[in-house]
Design a protein around this motif. Structure first.
Motif, PDB file in Angstrom:
ATOM      1  N   ARG A 191     -39.033   3.975  28.157  1.00 48.28           N
ATOM      2  CA  ARG A 191     -40.206   4.490  28.870  1.00 48.28           C
ATOM      3  C   ARG A 191     -41.494   4.087  28.169  1.00 48.28           C
ATOM      4  NH1 ARG A 191     -39.726  10.597  29.276  1.00 48.28           N
ATOM      5  NH2 ARG A 191     -37.852   9.945  30.413  1.00 48.28           N
ATOM      6  N   TRP A 192     -41.521   4.125  26.825  1.00 51.44           N
ATOM      7  CA  TRP A 192     -42.754   3.824  26.093  1.00 51.44           C
ATOM      8  C   TRP A 192     -42.805   2.343  25.740  1.00 51.44           C
ATOM      9  CZ3 TRP A 192     -46.518   7.147  26.270  1.00 51.44           C
ATOM     10  CH2 TRP A 192     -46.219   8.486  26.506  1.00 51.44           C
ATOM     11  N   THR A 193     -43.025   1.539  26.733  1.00 56.96           N
ATOM     12  CA  THR A 193     -43.163   0.093  26.556  1.00 56.96           C
ATOM     13  C   THR A 193     -44.576  -0.225  26.078  1.00 56.96           C
ATOM     14  OG1 THR A 193     -43.863  -0.169  28.847  1.00 56.96           O
ATOM     15  CG2 THR A 193     -41.481  -0.306  28.389  1.00 56.96           C
ATOM     16  N   PRO A 194     -44.814  -1.447  25.560  1.00 54.76           N
ATOM     17  CA  PRO A 194     -46.188  -1.826  25.163  1.00 54.76           C
ATOM     18  C   PRO A 194     -47.183  -1.676  26.315  1.00 54.76           C
ATOM     19  CG  PRO A 194     -44.614  -3.387  24.273  1.00 54.76           C
ATOM     20  CD  PRO A 194     -43.833  -2.466  25.166  1.00 54.76           C
ATOM     21  N   GLU A 195     -46.752  -1.966  27.522  1.00 51.59           N
ATOM     22  CA  GLU A 195     -47.668  -1.821  28.664  1.00 51.59           C
ATOM     23  C   GLU A 195     -48.036  -0.364  28.881  1.00 51.59           C
ATOM     24  OE1 GLU A 195     -47.734  -2.706  33.485  1.00 51.59           O
ATOM     25  OE2 GLU A 195     -45.985  -3.233  32.268  1.00 51.59           O
ATOM     26  N   ARG A 196     -47.042   0.511  28.763  1.00 55.75           N
ATOM     27  CA  ARG A 196     -47.318   1.941  28.941  1.00 55.75           C
ATOM     28  C   ARG A 196     -48.216   2.471  27.836  1.00 55.75           C
ATOM     29  NH1 ARG A 196     -49.175   5.754  29.966  1.00 55.75           N
ATOM     30  NH2 ARG A 196     -48.352   7.837  30.395  1.00 55.75           N
ATOM     31  N   LEU A 197     -47.983   2.053  26.613  1.00 60.45           N
ATOM     32  CA  LEU A 197     -48.832   2.473  25.498  1.00 60.45           C
ATOM     33  C   LEU A 197     -50.257   1.957  25.674  1.00 60.45           C
ATOM     34  CD1 LEU A 197     -46.395   1.962  22.485  1.00 60.45           C
ATOM     35  CD2 LEU A 197     -47.197   4.132  23.434  1.00 60.45           C
ATOM     36  N   GLY A 198     -50.398   0.741  26.203  1.00 59.56           N
ATOM     37  CA  GLY A 198     -51.730   0.201  26.448  1.00 59.56           C
ATOM     38  C   GLY A 198     -52.499   1.037  27.445  1.00 59.56           C
ATOM     39  N   ARG A 199     -51.830   1.476  28.531  1.00 56.43           N
ATOM     40  CA  ARG A 199     -52.510   2.324  29.513  1.00 56.43           C
ATOM     41  C   ARG A 199     -52.844   3.681  28.925  1.00 56.43           C
ATOM     42  NH1 ARG A 199     -48.514   0.494  33.227  1.00 56.43           N
ATOM     43  NH2 ARG A 199     -47.557   2.572  33.187  1.00 56.43           N
ATOM     44  N   LEU A 200     -51.976   4.151  28.017  1.00 58.04           N
ATOM     45  CA  LEU A 200     -52.220   5.455  27.399  1.00 58.04           C
ATOM     46  C   LEU A 200     -53.430   5.428  26.474  1.00 58.04           C
ATOM     47  CD1 LEU A 200     -51.388   8.360  26.517  1.00 58.04           C
ATOM     48  CD2 LEU A 200     -49.892   7.286  24.833  1.00 58.04           C
ATOM     49  N   LEU A 201     -53.556   4.370  25.695  1.00 56.36           N
ATOM     50  CA  LEU A 201     -54.535   4.354  24.603  1.00 56.36           C
ATOM     51  C   LEU A 201     -55.823   3.609  24.927  1.00 56.36           C
ATOM     52  CD1 LEU A 201     -52.044   3.640  21.665  1.00 56.36           C
ATOM     53  CD2 LEU A 201     -52.963   5.844  22.384  1.00 56.36           C
ATOM     54  N   LEU A 202     -55.846   2.782  25.966  1.00 56.20           N
ATOM     55  CA  LEU A 202     -56.989   1.894  26.167  1.00 56.20           C
ATOM     56  C   LEU A 202     -57.718   2.141  27.480  1.00 56.20           C
ATOM     57  CD1 LEU A 202     -55.414  -1.437  24.839  1.00 56.20           C
ATOM     58  CD2 LEU A 202     -56.837   0.224  23.620  1.00 56.20           C
ATOM     59  N   GLY A 203     -57.680   3.375  27.966  1.00 56.72           N
ATOM     60  CA  GLY A 203     -58.461   3.695  29.156  1.00 56.72           C
ATOM     61  C   GLY A 203     -59.936   3.831  28.834  1.00 56.72           C
ATOM     62  N   PHE A 204     -60.776   3.888  29.883  1.00 57.78           N
ATOM     63  CA  PHE A 204     -62.226   3.981  29.682  1.00 57.78           C
ATOM     64  C   PHE A 204     -62.605   5.255  28.937  1.00 57.78           C
ATOM     65  CE2 PHE A 204     -66.398   5.426  31.252  1.00 57.78           C
ATOM     66  CZ  PHE A 204     -67.185   4.403  30.756  1.00 57.78           C
ATOM     67  N   GLU A 205     -62.076   6.379  29.395  1.00 50.11           N
ATOM     68  CA  GLU A 205     -62.393   7.650  28.724  1.00 50.11           C
ATOM     69  C   GLU A 205     -61.861   7.676  27.301  1.00 50.11           C
ATOM     70  OE1 GLU A 205     -61.246   7.453  31.757  1.00 50.11           O
ATOM     71  OE2 GLU A 205     -62.819   8.353  33.016  1.00 50.11           O
ATOM     72  N   VAL A 230     -61.600   5.177  25.256  1.00 46.62           N
ATOM     73  CA  VAL A 230     -62.505   4.389  24.411  1.00 46.62           C
ATOM     74  C   VAL A 230     -63.746   5.205  24.055  1.00 46.62           C
ATOM     75  CG1 VAL A 230     -63.985   2.347  24.328  1.00 46.62           C
ATOM     76  CG2 VAL A 230     -61.673   2.166  25.260  1.00 46.62           C
ATOM     77  N   LEU A 231     -64.276   5.954  25.026  1.00 46.21           N
ATOM     78  CA  LEU A 231     -65.419   6.824  24.735  1.00 46.21           C
ATOM     79  C   LEU A 231     -65.046   7.883  23.697  1.00 46.21           C
ATOM     80  CD1 LEU A 231     -67.046   7.446  28.243  1.00 46.21           C
ATOM     81  CD2 LEU A 231     -67.847   5.948  26.410  1.00 46.21           C
ATOM     82  N   CYS A 232     -63.841   8.411  23.792  1.00 40.47           N
ATOM     83  CA  CYS A 232     -63.388   9.386  22.799  1.00 40.47           C
ATOM     84  C   CYS A 232     -63.300   8.751  21.417  1.00 40.47           C
ATOM     85  CB  CYS A 232     -62.039   9.960  23.206  1.00 40.47           C
ATOM     86  SG  CYS A 232     -62.070  11.050  24.646  1.00 40.47           S
ATOM     87  N   TYR A 233     -62.819   7.497  21.357  1.00 40.88           N
ATOM     88  CA  TYR A 233     -62.743   6.802  20.069  1.00 40.88           C
ATOM     89  C   TYR A 233     -64.140   6.629  19.462  1.00 40.88           C
ATOM     90  CZ  TYR A 233     -58.053   5.507  21.713  1.00 40.88           C
ATOM     91  OH  TYR A 233     -56.771   5.519  22.179  1.00 40.88           O
ATOM     92  N   VAL A 234     -65.106   6.280  20.304  1.00 41.71           N
ATOM     93  CA  VAL A 234     -66.475   6.097  19.798  1.00 41.71           C
ATOM     94  C   VAL A 234     -66.995   7.396  19.197  1.00 41.71           C
ATOM     95  CG1 VAL A 234     -68.855   5.614  20.467  1.00 41.71           C
ATOM     96  CG2 VAL A 234     -67.006   4.203  21.384  1.00 41.71           C
ATOM     97  N   CYS A 235     -66.808   8.503  19.911  1.00 42.04           N
ATOM     98  CA  CYS A 235     -67.270   9.800  19.405  1.00 42.04           C
ATOM     99  C   CYS A 235     -66.554  10.179  18.117  1.00 42.04           C
ATOM    100  CB  CYS A 235     -67.051  10.887  20.462  1.00 42.04           C
ATOM    101  SG  CYS A 235     -68.089  10.728  21.931  1.00 42.04           S
ATOM    102  N   ALA A 236     -65.241   9.941  18.070  1.00 41.42           N
ATOM    103  CA  ALA A 236     -64.477  10.313  16.875  1.00 41.42           C
ATOM    104  C   ALA A 236     -64.899   9.483  15.665  1.00 41.42           C
ATOM    105  CB  ALA A 236     -62.980  10.142  17.150  1.00 41.42           C
ATOM    106  N   VAL A 237     -65.062   8.179  15.849  1.00 43.75           N
ATOM    107  CA  VAL A 237     -65.458   7.326  14.726  1.00 43.75           C
ATOM    108  C   VAL A 237     -66.858   7.678  14.253  1.00 43.75           C
ATOM    109  CG1 VAL A 237     -65.961   4.952  14.054  1.00 43.75           C
ATOM    110  CG2 VAL A 237     -63.919   5.448  15.393  1.00 43.75           C
ATOM    111  N   TRP A 238     -67.767   7.936  15.196  1.00 40.84           N
ATOM    112  CA  TRP A 238     -69.133   8.341  14.842  1.00 40.84           C
ATOM    113  C   TRP A 238     -69.100   9.618  14.003  1.00 40.84           C
ATOM    114  CZ3 TRP A 238     -73.363  10.048  18.888  1.00 40.84           C
ATOM    115  CH2 TRP A 238     -74.590  10.213  18.217  1.00 40.84           C
ATOM    116  N   ALA A 239     -68.348  10.608  14.456  1.00 38.12           N
ATOM    117  CA  ALA A 239     -68.270  11.873  13.722  1.00 38.12           C
ATOM    118  C   ALA A 239     -67.645  11.680  12.344  1.00 38.12           C
ATOM    119  CB  ALA A 239     -67.460  12.884  14.539  1.00 38.12           C
TER     120      ALA A 239
END
Length: 265
Positions: free
Chosen positions: A46-60, A62-71
């Motif tokens: 179930r957890w294929t690279p494609e599925r992990l990509g959709r899980l981790l690389l969505g638009f929202e 990425v915004l969460c990553y920016v906020c977390a890294v900034w903090a």
């Protein structure tokens, strides 16, 4: 010279490792007994690279990553400042010899010495000592000095709390952004209107994955960030507490208060 240190907390990382070992010792045998090979293979498929990509690389996400890294960058800067502030405890700011006393006429020379030793660098400890000595030179009262030190400690603590406002906002913004992605995914799922049932089901499932993926990533990031916020806040609060203890041991208890001496006679 004795350097003040707050009471050492429990060894939290060691206790965390022990907790993980205990839980792993209980869960691993149960998982091996109850989990069939088919279910484990299903999970891996179930957890294929494609599925992990959709899980981790969505638009929202990425915004969460920016906020977390900034903090985290802000928190790193504040923690480095705490380490810099702690260097003041190793400076010869006050006499530490056994039986040393500070007379009212010694206050201003000691205050000038503090400024010279710190070379104009802002230190929480040095500022508390300087204000306390300045008050002692004027009032010659140890009680007044204690009040000044206590008030300055409150001011420093309030300044540190206020300086964390951006980090607190970012810690709140991360789950909020995840919720936006969740609403977007749910809206897309309910808005799917393809007449073909199979295509409709596929579109709805894809949108629901977006919704739950955003929530999962945002909550995980928020949990991690709040831990770092807690650690830095504790380090800053401990710094102020240790500065008060230093002033108590090396300033307040060494002051020669003429009024108190005459009252005790």
């Amino acid at each position: 010279m004795s350097i003040p240190a707050s009471h050492r907390p429990a060894r939290e990382w060691l206790l965390l490792v022990i907790a993980l070992l205990i839980v792993a010792g209980v869960i691993t045998p149960l998982w091996q007994i109850m989990g069939s090979p088919e279910s484990r293979d299903e999970l891996a498929a179930r957890w294929t690279p494609e599925r992990l990509g959709r899980l981790l690389l969505g638009f929202e996400q990425v915004l969460c990553y920016v906020c977390a890294v900034w903090a985290i960058l802000i928190l790193q800067s504040r923690y480095r400042e705490v380490l810099r502030q702690r260097r003041a405890f190793g400076l010869e700011l006050l006499p530490t010899e056994e039986g040393a006393r500070i007379l009212p006429e010694d206050a201003r020379p000691l205050a000038r010495k503090v400024e010279q030793v710190t070379a104009g660098r802002p230190f929480v400890l040095a500022n508390m000592i300087r204000l306390g000595l300045g008050k002692f030179a004027i009032s010659k009262s140890a009680t007044d000095v204690a009040e000044v030190v206590r008030n300055q400690a409150d001011v420093e603590l309030s300044r540190l709390i206020t300086g964390m406002s951006t980090v607190h906002y970012l810690a709140w913004a991360i789950p909020a952004i995840g919720f936006v992605g969740t609403v977007r995914g749910l809206g897309g799922a309910f808005g799917a209107n393809d007449p073909d049932i199979a295509e409709f089901t596929r579109q709805a499932k894809d949108q629901l994955k977006i919704a739950f993926d955003c929530t999962l990533v945002a909550l995980v990031l928020s949990l991690g960030l709040m831990y770092f916020v807690h650690m830095v806040q504790r380090a800053e609060e401990t710094l102020v507490t240790d500065a008060q203890q230093y002033c108590q041991e090396h300033l307040l208890l060494r002051l020669y208060d003429p009024a108190a001496e005459h009252a005790g006679v």
